[in-house]
Design a protein around this motif. Structure first.
Motif, short mmCIF file in Angstrom:
data_model
loop_
_atom_site.label_atom_id
_atom_site.label_comp_id
_atom_site.label_asym_id
_atom_site.label_seq_id
_atom_site.Cartn_x
_atom_site.Cartn_y
_atom_site.Cartn_z
N ASP A 222 -1.31 -19.46 -13.41
CA ASP A 222 -0.42 -20.22 -14.28
C ASP A 222 0.21 -21.36 -13.48
O ASP A 222 0.08 -21.43 -12.26
N ILE A 223 0.91 -22.23 -14.20
CA ILE A 223 1.66 -23.30 -13.57
C ILE A 223 3.11 -22.84 -13.42
O ILE A 223 3.79 -22.58 -14.41
N ASP A 224 3.56 -22.72 -12.18
CA ASP A 224 4.95 -22.35 -11.95
C ASP A 224 5.62 -23.47 -11.14
O ASP A 224 4.97 -24.46 -10.79
N PRO A 225 6.91 -23.36 -10.83
CA PRO A 225 7.58 -24.46 -10.12
C PRO A 225 6.92 -24.83 -8.79
O PRO A 225 6.83 -26.01 -8.44
N PHE A 226 6.45 -23.84 -8.03
CA PHE A 226 5.83 -24.16 -6.75
C PHE A 226 4.53 -24.93 -6.94
O PHE A 226 4.24 -25.87 -6.19
#
Length: 318
Positions: A222-226
């Motif tokens: 997934d796309i997370d903040p990092f």
């Protein structure tokens, strides 16, 4: 110049061509999954890249047998040393490019490449730590190459179910990217500018965050903040280099021009992955633009390299 002396001066940096063509192969493979494009282009590029790697590997192995002192001199060189992992990275990339079509071959190539890359990383870091002649002016973005290879390993590693190994290599690559990034910016800001023949290596600044984003997204799914930090860092580095295009355009051709290829390919795939995860229209547009630019640049590099080879300007003493 005789055939034997040309073999003696066969540069390890030629394997950067395999990295660039492998990157282009992965770009077109990825494009075929999200755009109405034929997968035959990616398949053809894979065959071409595999053939080039085989020829270069056999040639360099012959050089190692006949001209050991020449190979030893490259190992002692502060710039050329960092190009030896392009061999293991080429294996990793070929393993990545075959992971869906030829999974049995893929895991063999990936496994050999990962093991060899670990050995080379340990060897090179030991050289850095216990050197006798390296100076701050010797460091340049080519020193990222060992770190980039580590970050690449999870892309195929996760496909093959090697979760722990993938995180191990990702961790190594991430830490050394941060360390080297700090040193390189110190060098380029507070010391003499990079010489012209090394200026194209600035494009390698794009590769660690771009590849890191692709690998990390594959590990977490997934796309997370990092992952956003990694992607946006890669995007900023790309924009920073675009503002310097006049400097690059004024250079005469060197083999170091191939430093343009793999980072552009990595940024292209990163944009495609970002679009698939976010459905952002601007990312789709960026993907299409980068696909065209990367393909054109690598085609241009092939023409320049063939022309230089026909003029006897490659495999010559420096």
């Amino acid at each position: 110049m005789s055939e034997h002396s040309r073999l003696q001066h066969l540069p390890i940096a030629l394997f950067a061509m395999v990295m660039g063509l492998s990157g282009l192969t992965l770009v077109w493979q990825k494009s075929a999954t999200m755009l109405p494009l034929s997968p035959a282009i990616g398949q053809g590029l894979l065959v071409l890249t595999g053939g080039l790697f085989t020829v270069l590997l056999l040639a360099y192995a012959l050089k190692a047998v006949r001209y050991r002192d020449a190979v030893r001199a490259e190992l002692d060189h502060p710039v050329k040393l960092s190009f030896f992992p392009t061999i293991s990275i080429s294996l990793i990339l070929l393993g990545t490019a075959t992971r869906h079509s030829l999974p049995d071959l893929s895991i063999v190539l990936w496994g050999i490449g990962a093991a060899l890359h670990l050995v080379l990383t340990l060897f090179i870091v030991n050289r850095w730590m216990h050197h006798e002649h390296f100076q701050i002016i010797h460091i340049n973005p080519a020193w990222f190459i060992p770190a980039v290879g580590n970050i690449l390993i999870p892309i195929a590693g996760m496909t093959h179910g090697q979760v722990s190994i993938s995180w191990f290599f990702f961790s190594i690559g991430l830490v050394f990217w941060i360390i080297l990034l700090t040193i390189i910016f110190y060098r380029v800001i507070f010391h003499d500018p990079l010489p012209g023949r090394l200026l194209p290596t600035l494009f390698i600044l794009v590769a660690p965050p771009a590849v890191g984003f692709i690998a990390y997204e594959g590990m977490v799914g997934d796309i997370d903040p990092f992952s956003r930090i990694l992607f946006n860092t890669a995007l900023f580095m790309t924009l920073l280099l675009v503002t310097q295009v006049r400097r690059f355009a004024a250079l005469s051709f060197f083999l170091s021009f191939w430093a343009y290829s793999f980072p552009l390919a990595a940024m292209t795939i990163a944009a495609m992955v970002y679009y698939q995860q976010t459905a952002a229209n601007w990312a789709l547009g960026l993907s299409g633009l980068l696909l065209a630019v990367t393909s054109a640049v690598i085609a241009w590099l092939i023409v320049l390299t063939i022309r230089a080879a026909s003029r006897g300007q490659i495999c010559v003493p420096e």
